[in-house]
Design a protein around this motif. Structure first.
Motif, PDB file in Angstrom:
ATOM      1  N   PHE A  98      -1.790  41.121 -21.124  1.00 30.99           N
ATOM      2  CA  PHE A  98      -3.168  40.873 -21.539  1.00 30.99           C
ATOM      3  C   PHE A  98      -3.251  40.784 -23.053  1.00 30.99           C
ATOM      4  O   PHE A  98      -2.536  41.469 -23.784  1.00 30.99           O
ATOM      5  CB  PHE A  98      -4.094  41.987 -21.030  1.00 30.99           C
ATOM      6  CG  PHE A  98      -3.728  43.364 -21.526  1.00 30.99           C
ATOM      7  CD1 PHE A  98      -4.302  43.878 -22.675  1.00 30.99           C
ATOM      8  CD2 PHE A  98      -2.801  44.135 -20.840  1.00 30.99           C
ATOM      9  CE1 PHE A  98      -3.961  45.142 -23.138  1.00 30.99           C
ATOM     10  CE2 PHE A  98      -2.453  45.402 -21.293  1.00 30.99           C
ATOM     11  CZ  PHE A  98      -3.037  45.909 -22.441  1.00 30.99           C
ATOM     12  N   LEU A  99      -4.114  39.904 -23.508  1.00 34.09           N
ATOM     13  CA  LEU A  99      -4.453  39.825 -24.919  1.00 34.09           C
ATOM     14  C   LEU A  99      -5.897  39.376 -25.028  1.00 34.09           C
ATOM     15  O   LEU A  99      -6.522  39.031 -24.020  1.00 34.09           O
ATOM     16  CB  LEU A  99      -3.518  38.893 -25.681  1.00 34.09           C
ATOM     17  CG  LEU A  99      -3.564  37.398 -25.394  1.00 34.09           C
ATOM     18  CD1 LEU A  99      -2.851  36.651 -26.517  1.00 34.09           C
ATOM     19  CD2 LEU A  99      -2.852  37.069 -24.086  1.00 34.09           C
ATOM     20  N   SER A 106      -8.911  42.629 -30.103  1.00 34.86           N
ATOM     21  CA  SER A 106      -7.458  42.776 -30.077  1.00 34.86           C
ATOM     22  C   SER A 106      -7.026  44.010 -30.859  1.00 34.86           C
ATOM     23  O   SER A 106      -6.193  44.805 -30.396  1.00 34.86           O
ATOM     24  CB  SER A 106      -6.795  41.523 -30.661  1.00 34.86           C
ATOM     25  OG  SER A 106      -5.388  41.629 -30.620  1.00 34.86           O
ATOM     26  N   LYS A 107      -7.606  44.202 -32.033  1.00 37.45           N
ATOM     27  CA  LYS A 107      -7.220  45.347 -32.864  1.00 37.45           C
ATOM     28  C   LYS A 107      -7.686  46.661 -32.253  1.00 37.45           C
ATOM     29  O   LYS A 107      -6.990  47.681 -32.330  1.00 37.45           O
ATOM     30  CB  LYS A 107      -7.779  45.167 -34.268  1.00 37.45           C
ATOM     31  CG  LYS A 107      -7.113  44.022 -35.033  1.00 37.45           C
ATOM     32  CD  LYS A 107      -7.803  43.734 -36.354  1.00 37.45           C
ATOM     33  CE  LYS A 107      -7.168  42.537 -37.053  1.00 37.45           C
ATOM     34  NZ  LYS A 107      -7.889  42.168 -38.292  1.00 37.45           N
ATOM     35  N   LYS A 108      -8.866  46.666 -31.619  1.00 35.40           N
ATOM     36  CA  LYS A 108      -9.364  47.886 -30.987  1.00 35.40           C
ATOM     37  C   LYS A 108      -8.566  48.232 -29.732  1.00 35.40           C
ATOM     38  O   LYS A 108      -8.273  49.400 -29.464  1.00 35.40           O
ATOM     39  CB  LYS A 108     -10.840  47.712 -30.618  1.00 35.40           C
ATOM     40  CG  LYS A 108     -11.795  47.726 -31.788  1.00 35.40           C
ATOM     41  CD  LYS A 108     -12.024  49.152 -32.293  1.00 35.40           C
ATOM     42  CE  LYS A 108     -13.104  49.180 -33.359  1.00 35.40           C
ATOM     43  NZ  LYS A 108     -13.363  50.562 -33.847  1.00 35.40           N
ATOM     44  N   SER A 117       0.125  39.930 -30.870  1.00 38.28           N
ATOM     45  CA  SER A 117       0.203  40.071 -29.414  1.00 38.28           C
ATOM     46  C   SER A 117       1.085  38.992 -28.812  1.00 38.28           C
ATOM     47  O   SER A 117       1.943  39.266 -27.962  1.00 38.28           O
ATOM     48  CB  SER A 117      -1.199  39.988 -28.794  1.00 38.28           C
ATOM     49  OG  SER A 117      -1.945  41.146 -29.028  1.00 38.28           O
ATOM     50  N   LEU A 118       0.878  37.757 -29.243  1.00 40.90           N
ATOM     51  CA  LEU A 118       1.703  36.657 -28.739  1.00 40.90           C
ATOM     52  C   LEU A 118       3.177  36.887 -29.059  1.00 40.90           C
ATOM     53  O   LEU A 118       4.049  36.671 -28.205  1.00 40.90           O
ATOM     54  CB  LEU A 118       1.231  35.336 -29.347  1.00 40.90           C
ATOM     55  CG  LEU A 118      -0.133  34.816 -28.877  1.00 40.90           C
ATOM     56  CD1 LEU A 118      -0.598  33.664 -29.764  1.00 40.90           C
ATOM     57  CD2 LEU A 118      -0.074  34.360 -27.425  1.00 40.90           C
ATOM     58  N   ASP A 119       3.447  37.338 -30.276  1.00 44.12           N
ATOM     59  CA  ASP A 119       4.836  37.585 -30.673  1.00 44.12           C
ATOM     60  C   ASP A 119       5.458  38.707 -29.846  1.00 44.12           C
ATOM     61  O   ASP A 119       6.640  38.642 -29.480  1.00 44.12           O
ATOM     62  CB  ASP A 119       4.900  37.940 -32.162  1.00 44.12           C
ATOM     63  CG  ASP A 119       4.498  36.779 -33.068  1.00 44.12           C
ATOM     64  OD1 ASP A 119       4.528  35.624 -32.593  1.00 44.12           O
ATOM     65  OD2 ASP A 119       4.139  37.035 -34.233  1.00 44.12           O
ATOM     66  N   ARG A 120       4.672  39.736 -29.544  1.00 42.21           N
ATOM     67  CA  ARG A 120       5.184  40.860 -28.757  1.00 42.21           C
ATOM     68  C   ARG A 120       5.490  40.448 -27.319  1.00 42.21           C
ATOM     69  O   ARG A 120       6.465  40.907 -26.715  1.00 42.21           O
ATOM     70  CB  ARG A 120       4.163  42.000 -28.741  1.00 42.21           C
ATOM     71  CG  ARG A 120       4.010  42.738 -30.055  1.00 42.21           C
ATOM     72  CD  ARG A 120       2.967  43.841 -29.913  1.00 42.21           C
ATOM     73  NE  ARG A 120       2.732  44.539 -31.170  1.00 42.21           N
ATOM     74  CZ  ARG A 120       1.878  45.552 -31.308  1.00 42.21           C
ATOM     75  NH1 ARG A 120       1.187  45.977 -30.257  1.00 42.21           N
ATOM     76  NH2 ARG A 120       1.711  46.134 -32.477  1.00 42.21           N
TER      77      ARG A 120
END
Length: 306
Positions: A98-99, A106-108, A117-120
């Motif tokens: 999920f992103l 996203s930061k919260k 997130s995409l990179d992870r």
């Protein structure tokens, strides 16, 4: 999520009896979650230690032994084959990630930016697919964000969907996490996704019913050609980072609506209503499904109960 490995182990060791195959989705927040998931899967697999030692070649009085590949399909001479890695006990398993569609959420929610997130998730998705597990990607707050308001940019959602599909996602679940979505906004989002080249068959819609719009947005999505929808019995669910958001559209309400349109869901409304009544009672929450409550009332009357 801390107990998900125990739930997975239990599901693998004592699979529920079902006349139909079940697909389980396991939400993994990061590569560590994937490692834990794969470890449980490998430990439960009879193939975890590799292929068993093959039986000795049959002895023949003359001539070479037959090539197993040309033997009859049910020949005992054929070498054993490993099962598909995402199949266990007749049921299948998928990886979910999920992103978010807004930077604030996203930061919260994940303590990182959208790009981070995409990179992870890139290596997690690659390894999941290498191991044979389909990947489902959720895009949160696609129709409204608790921190940035109800006007999430549909082009950002479409851009994320395209990137996730290019990274190898098998399905994108577009989530109205806050329940802010309206019929016009849903229609615009679906139109934007189509213009970006995202096919209907690659999409599922995930509506929360905070403002009572989930079934309305479902109808809009049906008219657009979407045929996959997320739901929860009894309307359970919610999000700790979306204050006031209620659960997903109730499965009972969704099934009742789809059946009224003549759709074939394969879901028995009476049975899923019983499940909704049971689980909401077990966890001490009100049953959020109007169709479920009405169905349970009818079943009690038919059984002669007060």
């Amino acid at each position: 999520m801390a107990a998900s490995d125990r739930v997975l182990s239990s599901t693998l060791s004592e699979p529920p009896a079902s006349p139909h195959p079940i697909t389980y989705q396991w939400l993994l927040p990061n590569s560590r979650g994937l490692d834990n998931f794969l470890k449980v899967m490998d430990d439960a697999s009879p193939w975890a230690t590799g292929y068993p030692t093959p039986p000795p070649s049959p002895q023949h009085e003359s001539g070479p032994a037959p090539n197993p590949s040309t033997s009859a399909p049910d020949s005992t001479d054929a070498p054993p084959q490993a099962p598909a890695s995402n199949s266990r006990n007749g049921h299948s398993h998928e990886v979910s990630i999920f992103l978010a569609a807004t930077e604030s959420f996203s930061k919260k929610n994940t303590n990182c930016t959208i790009q981070e997130s995409l990179d992870r998730f890139a290596p997690l998705m690659a390894e999941s697919r290498r191991r044979g597990f389909p990947v489902r990607a959720y895009i949160s707050v696609a129709l409204g964000c608790p921190f940035e308001g109800p006007d999430t940019d549909p082009h950002r959602v479409a851009d994320l969907a395209v990137k996730l599909l290019e990274m190898g996602a098998d399905e994108i679940s577009v989530a109205d996490t806050t329940g802010m979505g309206t019929a016009p906004a849903t229609k615009q989002l679906l139109r934007t996704l189509k213009e970006a080249g995202v096919r209907n068959e690659d999409l599922a819609m995930h509506f929360h019913d905070t403002f009572g719009q989930a079934l309305i947005n479902t109808m809009v999505s049906l008219d657009h050609g979407i045929r996959a929808f997320d739901s929860a019995v009894g309307g359970l669910g919610g999000c700790p980072y979306s204050p006031g958001a209620t659960g997903n559209v109730a499965t009972e309400d969704l099934v009742y609506t789809l059946h009224s349109l003549g759709a074939k869901t394969g879901v028995a409304l009476d049975e899923v209503s019983r499940i909704g009544g049971w689980i909401t009672g077990e966890i001490g929450k009100g049953n959020g499904s109007g169709a479920g409550r009405a169905t349970l009332s009818r079943l009690r009357r038919e059984a002669g109960e007060s």
